[in-house]
Design a protein around this motif. Structure first.
Motif, short mmCIF file in Angstrom:
data_model
loop_
_atom_site.label_atom_id
_atom_site.label_comp_id
_atom_site.label_asym_id
_atom_site.label_seq_id
_atom_site.Cartn_x
_atom_site.Cartn_y
_atom_site.Cartn_z
N VAL A 142 -6.44 -5.91 -7.09
CA VAL A 142 -6.59 -7.33 -6.52
C VAL A 142 -5.99 -7.10 -5.22
N GLY A 143 -5.47 -6.12 -4.56
CA GLY A 143 -5.21 -5.91 -3.21
C GLY A 143 -6.14 -5.11 -2.39
N PRO A 201 -2.11 -15.32 -0.62
CA PRO A 201 -1.09 -14.60 0.28
C PRO A 201 0.18 -14.09 -0.53
N ILE A 202 0.27 -14.71 -1.81
CA ILE A 202 1.30 -14.20 -2.53
C ILE A 202 1.13 -12.97 -3.49
N ALA A 226 -2.16 -5.88 -1.67
CA ALA A 226 -2.65 -5.35 -0.35
C ALA A 226 -1.68 -4.72 0.70
N ALA A 227 -0.65 -5.26 0.72
CA ALA A 227 0.55 -4.72 1.87
C ALA A 227 1.01 -3.49 0.84
N ILE A 269 -11.05 3.14 -6.15
CA ILE A 269 -11.28 1.74 -5.73
C ILE A 269 -11.28 1.95 -4.43
N PRO A 270 -11.97 1.01 -3.63
CA PRO A 270 -12.18 1.01 -2.01
C PRO A 270 -10.93 0.49 -1.53
N TRP A 271 -10.16 0.72 -0.44
CA TRP A 271 -9.10 0.07 0.16
C TRP A 271 -9.35 -0.99 0.58
#
Length: 272
Positions: free
Chosen positions: A173-174, A192-193, A199-200, A270-272
């Motif tokens: 999901v990131g 954003p949560i 993602a971060a 998984i793609p970044w």
């Protein structure tokens, strides 16, 4: 200037791999610890609450050792690292599993009762325009800064490790590439949560991969399946056993296994 190359250390038949799994008193972390122990690895079962960690370690059995570690508490992380150094002298495998999706689980209905409704309501309040900055700070503190803090504290032990490997447990999901595609099933849910925290975390993992690419320490990023755990209010569709398969597979990769990968079961990129 002379460059000194240390001989690569490999596990001999008489040596047992030493691992730390954070957030291992429940869910995916507990299952990963259990399967690693079953494969002959000595596992430090990391838990914010030592009593819960001790209960999980006792259930897993011989080869599991409870250690108190709160990834948001620097002193706790340092103490865990010092304990592993004093007892083992090295760390061969670090599984950064500890993570949270929200801070609102307390006061919810019993497991299985109203959990999906809770998740739907939480998604509505977690949009970019409505997200609580306090909630965002709390989730990022664990998922992003906690992952980095544990890495920094354990790196000296990993440098002394044998065929050392880091496995960071994140989520697809990131994936920015997937979420940028409007046809992706979870495109509308990116917020954003939790999703952005993953993602971060993925970005932090990439930075770790780049920093260590000239060393013998290998780094992998893994997304478990949508597992029914406390992380998602038990709304997941997969069992803990099935959801943990990719984490376990990657954690048990041998010295010739790959580094720098981002995968889900089974070894799907998984793609970044």
């Amino acid at each position: 200037m002379w460059t000194v190359h240390r001989p690569r250390k490999r596990v001999s038949m008489s040596e047992t791999r030493i691992a730390l799994v954070t957030g291992a008193n429940q869910g995916v972390g507990s299952q990963v610890a259990k399967e690693l122990v079953a494969s002959g690895v000595t596992v430090y079962v990391g838990s914010r609450n030592l009593e819960r960690g001790e209960a999980a370690a006792a259930e897993i059995g011989s080869g599991a050792i409870a250690v108190q570690i709160d990834v948001t508490d620097g002193a706790s992380i340092a103490a865990a690292a010092e304990r592993i150094r004093s007892e083992r002298g090295r760390l061969d495998l670090l599984v950064n599993n500890a993570g949270i999706s929200n801070t609102r689980r307390s006061g919810m209905p019993p497991e299985g009762q109203g959990d999906k409704a809770f998740m739907e309501e939480y998604m509505k309040s977690s949009k970019t325009s409505t997200a609580s900055l306090e909630e965002m700070h709390a989730v990022w503190d664990t998922n992003v800064f906690g992952t980095l803090a544990v890495y920094q504290a354990m790196l000296p032990l990993l440098r002394d490790g044998i065929d050392a490997r880091i496995v960071n447990v994140s989520s697809e999901v990131g994936s920015l590439a997937l979420n940028a595609d409007s046809s992706h099933p979870y495109h509308a849910r990116f917020g954003p949560i939790y999703p952005a925290s993953k993602a971060a975390e993925n970005a932090i993992t990439l930075a770790i991969m780049i920093e260590l690419e000239s060393t013998d320490i290998k780094v992998n990023l893994v997304s478990p399946a949508f597992t029914a755990t406390n992380l998602n209010a038990f709304a997941g569709t997969e069992s803990v056993e099935d959801g943990s398969r990719e984490v376990v597979r990657v954690a048990l990769l041998g010295p010739d296994g790959p580094t720098g990968t981002f995968t889900r079961w089974e070894n799907a990129t998984i793609p970044w």
